[in-house]
Structure formats: structure tokens, C-alpha cells
Scaffold this active site. Structure first.
Site, PDB file in Angstrom:
ATOM      1  N   SER A  57      -8.301  10.316  76.058  1.00 14.72           N
ATOM      2  CA  SER A  57      -7.037  10.847  76.566  1.00 14.72           C
ATOM      3  C   SER A  57      -7.181  12.197  77.244  1.00 14.72           C
ATOM      4  O   SER A  57      -6.270  12.642  77.916  1.00 14.72           O
ATOM      5  CB  SER A  57      -6.020  10.948  75.425  1.00 14.72           C
ATOM      6  OG  SER A  57      -6.497  11.825  74.440  1.00 14.72           O
ATOM      7  N   HIS A  96      -4.930  17.549  72.144  1.00 11.94           N
ATOM      8  CA  HIS A  96      -4.223  17.462  73.412  1.00 11.94           C
ATOM      9  C   HIS A  96      -3.807  18.844  73.881  1.00 11.94           C
ATOM     10  O   HIS A  96      -3.923  19.818  73.159  1.00 11.94           O
ATOM     11  CB  HIS A  96      -2.993  16.555  73.292  1.00 11.94           C
ATOM     12  CG  HIS A  96      -3.326  15.098  73.435  1.00 11.94           C
ATOM     13  ND1 HIS A  96      -2.404  14.112  73.283  1.00 11.94           N
ATOM     14  CD2 HIS A  96      -4.481  14.466  73.725  1.00 11.94           C
ATOM     15  CE1 HIS A  96      -2.979  12.925  73.465  1.00 11.94           C
ATOM     16  NE2 HIS A  96      -4.244  13.120  73.728  1.00 11.94           N
ATOM     17  N   ASP A 123       3.439  13.387  74.757  1.00  9.63           N
ATOM     18  CA  ASP A 123       3.063  12.793  73.473  1.00  9.63           C
ATOM     19  C   ASP A 123       4.235  12.350  72.600  1.00  9.63           C
ATOM     20  O   ASP A 123       4.018  11.927  71.469  1.00  9.63           O
ATOM     21  CB  ASP A 123       2.213  13.794  72.674  1.00  9.63           C
ATOM     22  CG  ASP A 123       0.824  13.918  73.251  1.00  9.63           C
ATOM     23  OD1 ASP A 123       0.492  13.130  74.145  1.00  9.63           O
ATOM     24  OD2 ASP A 123       0.073  14.785  72.783  1.00  9.63           O
TER      25      ASP A 123
END
Lengths: 180, 167
Positions: A57, A96, A123
Site C-alpha cells: 500500500s 500509512h 483509510d
């Protein structure tokens, strides 16, 4: 007959001593690994100062198998920071980037929204149902350092657990049978 | 003493040490780079500006972003992540920081760029404070190394103002 007993005794004591030596060196290896890990925890201020990236990701910045070093500091979290967070009730930490921060006027509580660089949307779909923001207690640390590929060792070992036991067994055997 | 195992062990230890040393040196060498960067952002148009049914203001704008980040690249740079954030204060929040646009710069050749775009992420306030609001646009970048320490910096561009009326 006295010399037979003497010889036997000297032989067994040597072997015993060697055996002890091996166990001590094995113990030293294990404890020094533990010491290094604990020192890393102290220095970084994180419960788990090193994480392995397991998803794509954050490609092309971080790929599967790369290692990130984390740091926890008093500095507030700002947009752009790469954070490691843990959603309540899920045990896989996620790495992230922060894309939105709202900091309350009176309490200085921060509400944070994250997104993977390689993901098309933010997210919120990965948070718990109804959860719109991350807060400070979700954040485990901030990524400060990067080391490529090294994490593949752990990924392979979690994918094929047998390999882990074979490796540990082989290392143990090597230490125990090594001649001085 | 000179068994195969010992030699293999010595070779492995030595090569890992050298590799670790080279990684550390590559990361340290980044400190010798003192980048000089520039960025300009123009708000070309407010596409629309309205209050959502739930009471939050939302604005859509067209931006012209140009920047020169070439000097950030060293031999240890894998990519530069760049994003433009709107930052402002409201009675409720001491800081609102919203990413409006972001991009990944893979090489030095792409680090001098200009782009004409509307905001990629939604610009929504928590409340109805955006009319006539003064805000900063900040160009942030995050240098991701091939190995070692990551670094980040920014250019703050103050003095932008949203329209006084919805449109």
C-alpha cells in the site's frame, strides 16, 4: 585401579566443562540479542521499534519486506508523517501516511486521517465501522528510518513456519557442536 | 580451526558488516546535501463553494502548482513524496491541516514541474468557518532514501483567502 578412575574422571570433567561452555555461549548470544532489542525500545520509545512492511500500500516508497525504524516523540503528528497505527480489536499494525489533521482548540486532541500512497482512497474503509479518525492512542510510532529487503527473512519465516524451527535447530546444533 | 563452517561464517559476517557500513555511509552522506527549493501556487478558480446538508463548508478549487525540488535528490534518494496542504485555524480547531494534492517524484528529471489541477482530496471544514477564511498553502515534501534516514521539509505560502460568499 586408582588411575582408571582418575582418567575416567578427568575425561568426564573435560566433556562436562565443554558442554557448559557451549551452553554459556548459546546463552550469551540469546541474551545479547535481547539486550540489543531492549536498548532499541529504550532509544526509540516504542514498544516495537522495528516493523516489517507486509503490504504494497505504500509502493513505490516502501515495498513488501522492507524494514522501518520507528520513533515516538512528544512532537505532535502532522500531515505527511508516516505513522504506524493499530486499530482497536485488530492486531496487525498498518504503516500509512497522514493526510489530514484536526487539532482541537482547548484539549489539543488531534484527529488524524491516513492514506496509503498507493491506495486510491483514504483509510476510513479500514477503520472500525463508524470510526472516522485516528487518535493519539492508536498511533504506535512514526517511521524515521528505512532499510530495504531485510524483512523478507521474517516474512518467509511466518509464511513457512517449519523453516523457522529448522533454522533455530540448525543454529543451536552449530553452537553446541562447535569446537573451541 | 580452518574448517568450511568457520570460513563460511567469517565470510558471511564480514560481508554483512561491510554492507551495513555502506548503508550507514550512504545515509550519512545525505547530510552534506543542502537543498535549495522553490514553490509557487496560484488559486486559479473557486469551482464551487457551498455548505453541505450536515452544515460543513466544502470548497473545490483549481490550482496551478509549480515547484523546483531537483536539489533534494542525491544518490541515496529513492523518491520524493510531495503534497500541498491547506492550513488554517478555526474557533473549534487550533489547527486544520488538509492535504489537497499529492504526487510522487521518482527521479530528479521530474523534480521541476508544474501542474494544473483541481483539488484531489476534498477540502471540507469541520463546521461552517470557510467564508472569507484566510489560510496557508504549504508545500511539504518527504524524501524517501534508498536506505537510512528519511527527511522532510516544507515551504509555507501564507495569505490566501476564500471568497466571502458561497458560489
Amino acid at each position: 585401579m586408582g588411575w582408571v578412575a582418575d582418567t575416567l574422571h578427568s575425561v568426564t570433567s573435560i566433556q562436562l566443562r565443554e558442554l557448559f561452555n557451549h551452553f554459556i555461549s548459546l546463552g550469551l548470544i540469546v541474551t545479547s540479542a535481547l539486550v540489543i532489542w531492549k536498548v532499541l525500545i529504550c532509544v526509540s520509545g516504542c514498544q516495537s521499534p522495528v516493523v516489517v512492511v507486509i503490504s504494497a500500500s505504500m509502493e513505490p516508497g516502501f515495498g513488501r519486506g522492507d524494514i522501518l525504524f520507528l520513533h515516538t516523540s512528544k512532537d505532535p503528528i502532522r500531515a505527511g508523517d508516516i505513522v504506524v497505527y493499530n486499530i482497536d480489536g485488530k492486531d496487525i499494525p498498518i504503516v500509512h501516511r497522514v493526510i489530514e489533521v484536526r487539532e482541537r482548540q482547548n484539549t489539543e486532541e488531534a484527529y488524524i486521517l491516513t492514506k496509503g500512497d498507493n491506495n486510491p482512497s483514504d483509510d476510513r474503509v479500514m477503520y472500525n465501522p463508524g470510526q472516522k479518525w485516528l487518535q493519539e492512542h492508536h498511533i504506535m510510532g512514526r517511521a524515521v528510518g528505512f532499510l530495504p529487503y531485510v524483512g523478507w527473512v521474517t516474512i518467509i519465516m511466518t509464511d513457512i513456519p517449519v523453516l523457522k524451527y529448522i533454522l533455530i535447530g540448525a543454529l543451536g546444533l552449530l553452537v553446541l557442536t562447535m569446537k573451541e | 580451526m580452518h574448517s568450511f563452517g568457520y570460513r563460511a561464517n567469517a565470510l558471511l559476517t564480514f560481508s554483512i558488516t561491510i554492507l551495513a557500513l555502506m548503508c550507514a555511509m550512504a545515509s550519512v552522506s545525505d547530510n552534506f546535501n543542502t537543498p535549495t527549493t522553490s514553490a509557487q501556487v496560484q488559486v486559479l478558480n473557486i469551482n464551487w463553494f457551498q455548505k453541505q446538508p450536515n452544515g460543513n463548508d466544502e470548497v473545490s478549487m483549481t490550482l496551478n502548482i509549480s515547484a523546483d525540488l531537483q536539489s533534494l535528490f542525491t544518490w541515496n534518494t529513492k523518491q520524493v513524496f510531495v503534497f500541498l496542504a491547506a492550513e488554517y485555524e478555526t474557533p473549534k480547531n487550533s489547527l486544520n491541516q488538509i492535504s489537497l494534492w499529492d504526487g510522487i517524484i521518482p527521479t530528479k528529471e521530474h523534480a521541476k514541474f508544474w501542474i494544473h489541477t483541481s483539488n484531489k482530496y476534498r477540502f471540507i471544514d469541520q463546521g461552517s468557518n470557510l467564508r472569507g477564511k484566510e489560510y496557508n498553502l504549504t508545500m511539504h515534501w518527504h524524501v524517501m532514501p534508498k536506505t537510512g534516514k528519511m527527511s522532510a521539509d516544507k515551504i509555507v505560502m501564507p495569505g490566501y483567502r476564500l471568497p466571502v460568499e458561497y458560489r
